[in-house]
Design a protein around this motif. Sequence first.
Motif, PDB file in Angstrom:
ATOM      1  N   GLY A  66     -32.872 -49.827 -18.378  1.00 11.65           N
ATOM      2  CA  GLY A  66     -33.130 -48.975 -19.062  1.00 11.65           C
ATOM      3  C   GLY A  66     -33.515 -47.469 -17.831  1.00 11.65           C
ATOM      4  O   GLY A  66     -32.849 -46.629 -17.861  1.00 11.65           O
ATOM      5  N   GLU A  67     -34.340 -47.689 -16.519  1.00 10.96           N
ATOM      6  CA  GLU A  67     -34.231 -46.949 -15.675  1.00 10.96           C
ATOM      7  C   GLU A  67     -32.811 -46.784 -15.237  1.00 10.96           C
ATOM      8  O   GLU A  67     -32.718 -45.259 -14.923  1.00 10.96           O
ATOM      9  CB  GLU A  67     -35.122 -47.586 -14.388  1.00 10.96           C
ATOM     10  N   LEU A  68     -32.563 -47.449 -14.829  1.00 14.06           N
ATOM     11  CA  LEU A  68     -30.343 -47.681 -14.964  1.00 14.06           C
ATOM     12  C   LEU A  68     -29.406 -46.314 -15.916  1.00 14.06           C
ATOM     13  O   LEU A  68     -29.502 -45.890 -15.296  1.00 14.06           O
ATOM     14  CB  LEU A  68     -30.050 -48.797 -14.526  1.00 14.06           C
ATOM     15  N   MET A  69     -30.073 -46.785 -16.898  1.00  7.32           N
ATOM     16  CA  MET A  69     -29.143 -46.332 -17.797  1.00  7.32           C
ATOM     17  C   MET A  69     -29.895 -44.732 -17.963  1.00  7.32           C
ATOM     18  O   MET A  69     -28.751 -43.772 -18.133  1.00  7.32           O
ATOM     19  CB  MET A  69     -29.717 -47.108 -19.267  1.00  7.32           C
ATOM     20  N   ASN A  70     -30.716 -44.900 -18.319  1.00  2.79           N
ATOM     21  CA  ASN A  70     -31.225 -43.681 -17.878  1.00  2.79           C
ATOM     22  C   ASN A  70     -30.539 -42.403 -16.679  1.00  2.79           C
ATOM     23  O   ASN A  70     -30.579 -41.269 -17.042  1.00  2.79           O
ATOM     24  CB  ASN A  70     -33.138 -43.747 -18.024  1.00  2.79           C
ATOM     25  N   ARG A  71     -31.266 -42.397 -15.225  1.00  2.00           N
ATOM     26  CA  ARG A  71     -30.370 -42.508 -14.336  1.00  2.00           C
ATOM     27  C   ARG A  71     -28.642 -41.886 -13.973  1.00  2.00           C
ATOM     28  O   ARG A  71     -28.326 -40.904 -14.177  1.00  2.00           O
ATOM     29  CB  ARG A  71     -31.175 -43.065 -12.897  1.00  2.00           C
ATOM     30  N   GLY A  72     -28.366 -42.831 -14.983  1.00  4.07           N
ATOM     31  CA  GLY A  72     -27.113 -42.664 -14.887  1.00  4.07           C
ATOM     32  C   GLY A  72     -26.692 -41.404 -16.434  1.00  4.07           C
ATOM     33  O   GLY A  72     -25.168 -41.294 -15.877  1.00  4.07           O
ATOM     34  N   GLY A  73     -26.853 -40.918 -16.933  1.00  2.00           N
ATOM     35  CA  GLY A  73     -26.480 -40.195 -17.345  1.00  2.00           C
ATOM     36  C   GLY A  73     -26.372 -40.588 -19.126  1.00  2.00           C
ATOM     37  O   GLY A  73     -25.947 -39.970 -19.982  1.00  2.00           O
ATOM     38  N   ILE A  74     -27.177 -42.585 -18.835  1.00  2.00           N
ATOM     39  CA  ILE A  74     -26.311 -42.611 -20.739  1.00  2.00           C
ATOM     40  C   ILE A  74     -27.252 -42.301 -21.597  1.00  2.00           C
ATOM     41  O   ILE A  74     -26.666 -41.883 -22.639  1.00  2.00           O
ATOM     42  CB  ILE A  74     -26.818 -44.651 -20.626  1.00  2.00           C
ATOM     43  N   THR A  75     -28.925 -41.538 -21.154  1.00  2.00           N
ATOM     44  CA  THR A  75     -29.469 -41.166 -22.790  1.00  2.00           C
ATOM     45  C   THR A  75     -28.793 -39.676 -23.215  1.00  2.00           C
ATOM     46  O   THR A  75     -28.620 -39.508 -24.201  1.00  2.00           O
ATOM     47  CB  THR A  75     -30.655 -40.920 -21.912  1.00  2.00           C
ATOM     48  N   MET A  76     -28.094 -39.071 -21.795  1.00  2.00           N
ATOM     49  CA  MET A  76     -27.555 -38.156 -22.435  1.00  2.00           C
ATOM     50  C   MET A  76     -26.660 -38.038 -23.748  1.00  2.00           C
ATOM     51  O   MET A  76     -26.452 -37.518 -25.038  1.00  2.00           O
ATOM     52  CB  MET A  76     -26.934 -37.705 -21.276  1.00  2.00           C
ATOM     53  N   ARG A  77     -25.554 -39.091 -22.977  1.00  3.65           N
ATOM     54  CA  ARG A  77     -24.505 -39.680 -24.348  1.00  3.65           C
ATOM     55  C   ARG A  77     -24.923 -40.236 -25.700  1.00  3.65           C
ATOM     56  O   ARG A  77     -24.550 -39.293 -26.428  1.00  3.65           O
ATOM     57  CB  ARG A  77     -23.403 -40.562 -23.469  1.00  3.65           C
ATOM     58  N   ALA A 117     -37.915 -40.238 -21.304  1.00  6.88           N
ATOM     59  CA  ALA A 117     -36.834 -40.465 -20.981  1.00  6.88           C
ATOM     60  C   ALA A 117     -36.040 -38.681 -21.998  1.00  6.88           C
ATOM     61  O   ALA A 117     -35.849 -38.056 -21.422  1.00  6.88           O
ATOM     62  CB  ALA A 117     -35.367 -41.496 -20.909  1.00  6.88           C
ATOM     63  N   LEU A 118     -36.341 -39.215 -23.250  1.00 12.52           N
ATOM     64  CA  LEU A 118     -36.107 -38.359 -24.246  1.00 12.52           C
ATOM     65  C   LEU A 118     -36.958 -37.436 -24.320  1.00 12.52           C
ATOM     66  O   LEU A 118     -36.174 -36.130 -25.008  1.00 12.52           O
ATOM     67  CB  LEU A 118     -35.902 -39.144 -25.608  1.00 12.52           C
ATOM     68  N   GLY A 119     -37.904 -37.357 -23.984  1.00 18.49           N
ATOM     69  CA  GLY A 119     -39.038 -36.293 -24.305  1.00 18.49           C
ATOM     70  C   GLY A 119     -38.686 -34.321 -23.422  1.00 18.49           C
ATOM     71  O   GLY A 119     -38.129 -34.060 -23.450  1.00 18.49           O
ATOM     72  N   SER A 120     -38.610 -35.668 -21.472  1.00 18.77           N
ATOM     73  CA  SER A 120     -37.557 -34.414 -20.929  1.00 18.77           C
ATOM     74  C   SER A 120     -36.491 -33.559 -21.350  1.00 18.77           C
ATOM     75  O   SER A 120     -36.838 -32.345 -20.805  1.00 18.77           O
ATOM     76  CB  SER A 120     -37.720 -35.314 -19.554  1.00 18.77           C
ATOM     77  N   MET A 121     -36.232 -34.050 -21.480  1.00 18.26           N
ATOM     78  CA  MET A 121     -34.512 -33.599 -22.687  1.00 18.26           C
ATOM     79  C   MET A 121     -34.788 -32.649 -23.688  1.00 18.26           C
ATOM     80  O   MET A 121     -34.067 -31.550 -24.156  1.00 18.26           O
ATOM     81  CB  MET A 121     -32.720 -34.355 -22.835  1.00 18.26           C
ATOM     82  N   LEU A 122     -35.057 -33.370 -24.839  1.00 18.69           N
ATOM     83  CA  LEU A 122     -35.421 -33.211 -25.812  1.00 18.69           C
ATOM     84  C   LEU A 122     -36.512 -31.443 -26.271  1.00 18.69           C
ATOM     85  O   LEU A 122     -36.073 -31.190 -27.021  1.00 18.69           O
ATOM     86  CB  LEU A 122     -35.124 -34.309 -27.273  1.00 18.69           C
ATOM     87  N   ILE A 123     -37.828 -32.269 -25.466  1.00 18.53           N
ATOM     88  CA  ILE A 123     -39.042 -31.154 -26.030  1.00 18.53           C
ATOM     89  C   ILE A 123     -37.801 -29.627 -25.301  1.00 18.53           C
ATOM     90  O   ILE A 123     -38.244 -29.161 -26.407  1.00 18.53           O
ATOM     91  CB  ILE A 123     -39.728 -31.488 -25.508  1.00 18.53           C
ATOM     92  N   PRO A 124     -37.709 -29.624 -23.983  1.00 21.73           N
ATOM     93  CA  PRO A 124     -37.458 -27.521 -23.943  1.00 21.73           C
ATOM     94  C   PRO A 124     -36.089 -27.549 -24.593  1.00 21.73           C
ATOM     95  O   PRO A 124     -36.483 -26.109 -25.071  1.00 21.73           O
ATOM     96  CB  PRO A 124     -36.757 -28.265 -22.407  1.00 21.73           C
ATOM     97  N   ALA A 125     -35.447 -28.449 -24.993  1.00 16.53           N
ATOM     98  CA  ALA A 125     -34.386 -27.761 -25.967  1.00 16.53           C
ATOM     99  C   ALA A 125     -35.012 -27.751 -27.166  1.00 16.53           C
ATOM    100  O   ALA A 125     -34.677 -26.974 -27.924  1.00 16.53           O
ATOM    101  CB  ALA A 125     -33.419 -29.312 -27.069  1.00 16.53           C
TER     102      ALA A 125
END
Lengths: 429, 196
Positions: A66-77, A117-125
């Motif tokens: 999970g950590e690797l996928m998150n750092r690797g920008g997979i969450t974003m995709r 992972a999702l909160g840091s991306m989606l809450i500001p958005a």
Amino acid sequence: MLIWFLPLFLIFLMIGLPVVFGLLAAPGLLLWLNGQERDITLLYRNVYNGMDSFPLMAIPFFMLAGELMNRGGITMRLVEFAQALMGHFRGGLAHVNILSSMLFAGLSGSAVADTSALGSMLIPAMEKQGYSRRFAAAITAASSVIGPIIPPSGIMIIYAYVMGESVAALFLAGIVPGILVGVGLMLMVKVMADKYDFPIASAKTTWGERGQASLKAFFPLMTPVIILGGILVGIFTPTEAAAVAVAYALFIGFFVLRTLKVSELPDILGRAGITSAVVLLLVGAAMAFKTVVSLSYAPQIMADFMLSLSNNPLILLLLINLLLFVVGMFLDAGPAIIILGPILGPIFVDLGVDPIHFAIIMSVNLTVGLATPPMGLVLFVASSVSGERVERIAKAILPFLAVEIFVIFLITYVPAISMTIPRLTGFVE
Amino acid sequence: MSALLAVLAPFRIVNEAVFKLGRGIGVICVAAMVVAILIQVFYRYVLNNALPWPDEAARFAMLWMTGLMAPTAFRRGGFVAIDMVVRMLPQKVGALLSLFLLFVMLLVLVISVQIGWSEVTGFGGKFATASLYVPLDLSFTEWFRVPRSWMMASLLVGIIMMISANIELILRSVISLLGGADTLPEIPGAENVGAE
């Protein structure tokens, strides 16, 4: 005398002793008062033996993946993919948040990882689009509980380990309930979106754009297929599947997306290691606690008590859901499962409830407990990610909790929801 | 106060250094676990040859990962606890309760270290592991079978490190109780570590 370990444990917990220490101090103290000093050594041994387990190794591996996928920008995709599918609805980003959680759940087995992972991306958005911060944080926390319900799942690995069930069967049984929670939350968002006139996130995407987003998300989305497929076909044990997921995440991060750097690896490994160490120590301590549970005849006493209330499984299941819900408000799902599983599981299995069905009831209920006030872990994580106060998120999350409670009842009284897939695949008779 | 700060300093410096080393070895352990299990999968399914050692080697690494990395979480306040009561109480009383809790933890740890020592040096530790060997010389002709005590030492080492962290936390707690909270150096990396 020994039966007092449970209230004592609760007292320790309430005054703020870390759970690990409470699990050891309460039974240790009573064993000492009881003149059973030798059994204190047994406690220590069980902590060690409880951690020395091959199946449990899946936990650090899934955390690492999970950590690797998150750092690797997979969450974003995944988020972009969800946006292409659902962004054009009213309340688009709220739907995207839920769908992303469902997709992320197939990569990670942890609600906390999902929230951060999702909160840091989606809450500001979401805030930027005009949602209130507390609503954005609440929907992130509420949907993150899907993480440990849709496989892989740290909580189900722990349950299977403690109760001697098949991890594969539990993973499979979690698929439909997880999707159900997601769909339920989306319906609630839809109702609220129409009522409060939520913003639309983006214009409707063309099929071409959707295809592009799917292509970009293809490799991450294959992860659950590899994990579950490998386990189903019998190629891997769950632990091996988790290690393969790590290798796959490394492969995507370094060779497909090329977003990971070797210099980041020590930090990623370190974070996954520290979090896993805390969980493993907790599992060890809870396994030690469990031995005292059986020494104290607590399961029999509890069973007698429950059966004196009613011997109708349907009513007992209702009561047990209430109990679990209250427990989940104060205790994290992992320790709660290890402590209560061995006490409650056998009672219901005797009453004719399938062990896998009961496992799902318990796991889903306690997982939802992660998002309930006052002590829900993901509420605190959502609070630290968003900067919103826990109390305000706790209030905003109530409609979503109502949906999740409704789903718990569905799962409880319609066994087919959890049992169909494991039955069809032959993992449950 | 300055005397307390002087006592705290060596604990802080030693803990900082030792825990960093522990995290470093822990990182290697995590990597070793992954590699061992991948080798296991590869040999079993690709080469059709089930190896005896990866399972045990990976568990060995996992136990050391736990022993060496859990103390860092402990020192950073990452062990899950309900701090509602402590926060609700008046500040002084809450601080006293925290201090009391630290002493309860110390008691648990000190008893554990005694048991742990007798376990590692006792009968159970003398048995050999099932499949782990280390070479005794560089020509790899002589191999030594690893005793179980090497594995069991992981928890003992972790407890000893946690005792050291616990003493540091007690000193910090006493100093802030005496009003010196702002003189305390920060513990780096203190953050939420959850265990759902």
